[in-house]
Design an enzyme around this catalytic site. Structure first.
Site, PDB file in Angstrom:
ATOM      1  N   ASN A   1     -15.351  61.559  -7.989  1.00  0.00           N
ATOM      2  CA  ASN A   1     -16.761  61.478  -7.608  1.00  0.00           C
ATOM      3  C   ASN A   1     -17.718  61.974  -8.680  1.00  0.00           C
ATOM      4  OD1 ASN A   1     -15.166  63.750  -6.496  1.00  0.00           O
ATOM      5  ND2 ASN A   1     -17.170  64.629  -6.115  1.00  0.00           N
TER       6      ASN A   1
ATOM      7  N   GLN B   1     -14.837  57.387  -2.833  1.00  0.00           N
ATOM      8  CA  GLN B   1     -15.682  56.765  -3.867  1.00  0.00           C
ATOM      9  C   GLN B   1     -15.132  55.411  -4.308  1.00  0.00           C
ATOM     10  OE1 GLN B   1     -18.593  57.890  -4.952  1.00  0.00           O
ATOM     11  NE2 GLN B   1     -18.578  59.949  -4.079  1.00  0.00           N
TER      12      GLN B   1
ATOM     13  N   SER C   1     -15.281  57.064   3.849  1.00  0.00           N
ATOM     14  CA  SER C   1     -16.530  57.595   4.402  1.00  0.00           C
ATOM     15  C   SER C   1     -17.582  56.488   4.364  1.00  0.00           C
ATOM     16  CB  SER C   1     -16.985  58.782   3.564  1.00  0.00           C
ATOM     17  OG  SER C   1     -18.198  59.276   4.053  1.00  0.00           O
TER      18      SER C   1
ATOM     19  N   HIS D   1     -21.020  56.711   4.451  1.00  0.00           N
ATOM     20  CA  HIS D   1     -22.356  56.864   3.855  1.00  0.00           C
ATOM     21  C   HIS D   1     -22.407  56.643   2.350  1.00  0.00           C
ATOM     22  CE1 HIS D   1     -22.273  61.132   2.186  1.00  0.00           C
ATOM     23  NE2 HIS D   1     -21.171  61.137   2.913  1.00  0.00           N
TER      24      HIS D   1
ATOM     25  N   THR E   1     -15.358  62.388  21.592  1.00  0.00           N
ATOM     26  CA  THR E   1     -15.974  61.125  22.016  1.00  0.00           C
ATOM     27  C   THR E   1     -16.342  60.297  20.781  1.00  0.00           C
ATOM     28  OG1 THR E   1     -16.830  62.176  23.987  1.00  0.00           O
ATOM     29  CG2 THR E   1     -17.920  60.141  23.311  1.00  0.00           C
TER      30      THR E   1
ATOM     31  N   CYS F   1     -21.661  68.425  -2.955  1.00  0.00           N
ATOM     32  CA  CYS F   1     -21.346  69.675  -2.272  1.00  0.00           C
ATOM     33  C   CYS F   1     -21.449  70.883  -3.180  1.00  0.00           C
ATOM     34  CB  CYS F   1     -19.946  69.600  -1.679  1.00  0.00           C
ATOM     35  SG  CYS F   1     -19.702  68.077  -0.781  1.00  0.00           S
TER      36      CYS F   1
HETATM   37  C1  LIG Z   1     -14.342  61.955  -3.345  1.00  0.00           C
HETATM   38  C2  LIG Z   1     -14.966  62.474  -2.097  1.00  0.00           C
HETATM   39  N1  LIG Z   1     -14.188  62.885  -1.090  1.00  0.00           N
HETATM   40  C3  LIG Z   1     -14.704  63.342   0.071  1.00  0.00           C
HETATM   41  C4  LIG Z   1     -16.057  63.424   0.268  1.00  0.00           C
HETATM   42  C5  LIG Z   1     -16.595  63.938   1.567  1.00  0.00           C
HETATM   43  O1  LIG Z   1     -17.044  62.871   2.371  1.00  0.00           O
HETATM   44  P1  LIG Z   1     -18.119  63.129   3.542  1.00  0.00           P
HETATM   45  O2  LIG Z   1     -19.422  63.406   2.878  1.00  0.00           O
HETATM   46  O3  LIG Z   1     -18.118  61.867   4.325  1.00  0.00           O
HETATM   47  O4  LIG Z   1     -17.612  64.280   4.350  1.00  0.00           O
HETATM   48  C6  LIG Z   1     -16.920  63.019  -0.771  1.00  0.00           C
HETATM   49  C7  LIG Z   1     -18.401  63.152  -0.621  1.00  0.00           C
HETATM   50  O5  LIG Z   1     -19.113  63.447  -1.553  1.00  0.00           O
HETATM   51  C8  LIG Z   1     -16.360  62.523  -1.966  1.00  0.00           C
HETATM   52  O6  LIG Z   1     -17.135  62.101  -2.974  1.00  0.00           O
END
Ligand SMILES: Cc1ncc(COP(=O)(O)O)c(C=O)c1O
Length: 391
Positions: free
Chosen positions: A153, A181, A201, A203, A240, A328
């Site tokens: 990422n 990613q 994921s 989003h 749910t 993060c």
């Molecule tokens: C490589 C990777 N794994 C996991 C995640 C976490 O995903 P989520 O934001 O849906 O919890 C991210 C989010 O930045 C990511 O880039």
């Protein structure tokens, strides 16, 4: 309105109109609980099944029931690591991962260490690739799981997933990949690549936040990490079901899969143009990550002598959104664990900025960004007490 250019698509993306249209009826018309036996409940089940089917098709899973919806990539990663480790404890207590994984994998592994498991964190080369001889060397009799991300990422490096999965299976070890990613950016075929578990994921590909999925190949032993709703997700993931978000996720994956080639062409052209302009207008920088084996969506650049954080903040004032590390960790000033593992010195790691592109970025947007970057970098270098006169 002032100009705003969003180059932080690896962090999150806007929800597309098609996805939004798919989701809207689930809020106030088709709002049933998928666990209910009446018609609204059955409608909800049908919506979830359609989404499951769309995701199955996009990753070429054998069966739709191998897709389990979660609250996002983090939960999918946590579940894969903890669930497989716990379910296979009679076989062994050793897990292998890499030093450049997302914290959703790394911190789940650290939790396992607290529980008495042993974890090997594989180093990577200067381009961010896991070295296969090191992987072979790390395998033990009691290794139960290898977890290596498909696409990093922060720098966009694409791992040799098929080769890694083959090594895992040669030794009877399960293989998980964090493909958060990768979906939409890199072709994923879980059968051809022999992937046992895969995290996704919504989003990151114009779907809503707070929804994701874990692909679990039928037959793989995995314990749940949530309890209380034994009829939900075939008893493996209680809670749910988030029907509107699942509907949106399915649509987003379908669209990303359908437009995969054209989107990648657009992203490559924007990324290459950006790099061309950068080389024309700026000096003393380096691109981090693999020179070729990387996604077109991410470009990580270190601008020598100044802090990535300062660049990010000044670009923000000019209406340009970028980030300095993964979403993060972007509020911490520690050098990125990914760049560190790739052997990038701290000073250079701290001068890095991640530009992550979307298909809506035009060449004129890129011109504006590079023009602003030129000003910002020159300004910061001029006031940097360490760097004054060096550049
Ligand atoms: C490589 C990777 N794994 C996991 C995640 C976490 O995903 P989520 O934001 O849906 O919890 C991210 C989010 O930045 C990511 O880039």
């Amino acid at each position: 309105m002032e100009r705003r250019i969003y180059l932080d698509n690896a962090s999150t993306t806007y929800v597309s109109n098609e996805v939004l249209t798919e989701m809207l009826p689930c809020f106030n018309t088709l709002y049933g609980n998928a666990g209910a036996l009446h018609s609204l409940g059955r409608d909800a089940v049908a919506i979830i099944d359609r989404a499951r089917d769309r995701i199955k098709t996009a990753i070429n899973a054998k069966k739709a029931n191998e897709i389990y919806f979660t609250s996002g990539g983090t939960e999918a990663d946590n579940w894969a690591i903890l669930g497989v480790a716990h379910a296979n404890v009679n076989k062994g207590k050793h897990i292998i991962t890499s030093q450049i994984e997302h914290h959703a994998v790394l911190h789940a592994c650290q939790q396992l260490e607290k529980e008495g498991f042993e974890v090997t964190y594989l180093p990577v080369d200067e381009n961010g690739l896991v070295k296969l001889p090191e992987l072979l060397h790390a395998i033990k009799k009691d290794t139960t799981l290898i977890s290596i991300m498909s696409v990093n990422n922060e720098v966009g490096t694409i791992q040799n997933i098929k080769a890694i999965a083959k090594i895992a299976h040669d030794y009877g070890i399960l293989f998980h990949t964090d493909a958060v990613q990768a979906i939409g950016n890199v072709k994923i075929d879980v059968q051809d690549m022999e992937i046992d578990l895969l995290s996704m994921s919504a989003h990151k590909l114009h779907g809503p936040k707070g929804v994701g999925a874990l692909y679990v190949k039928n037959g793989v032993r995995i314990d749940p990490i949530t309890y209380g709703g034994e009829s939900q997700e075939r008893g493996k993931r209680s809670g749910t079901e988030n029907v509107p978000s699942i509907a949106g996720f399915g649509k987003a994956v379908e669209i990303a899969n359908r437009n995969y080639i054209i989107n990648n062409k657009k992203l490559k052209s924007v990324r290459d143009y950006f790099l061309e302009k950068l080389s024309e207008k700026l000096e003393h920088f380096q691109v981090n990550g693999h020179p070729h084996q990387k996604t077109n969506a991410i470009l990580n650049v270190s601008f020598y002598g100044i802090e990535g954080e300062s660049i990010m903040m000044l670009l923000d004032l000019a209406g340009i959104c970028v980030s300095t590390a993964s979403a993060c960790t972007s509020k911490s000033l520690l050098p990125s664990h990914v760049l560190k593992a790739m052997g990038v010195p701290d000073e250079i790691a701290q001068s890095s900025v991640r530009f992550s592109f979307g298909t809506n970025i035009s060449k004129s947007d890129v011109d504006y960004v590079v023009e602003q970057l030129q000003k910002v970098v020159a300004k910061l270098r001029a006031i940097s007490p360490v760097q004054a006169g060096r550049f």
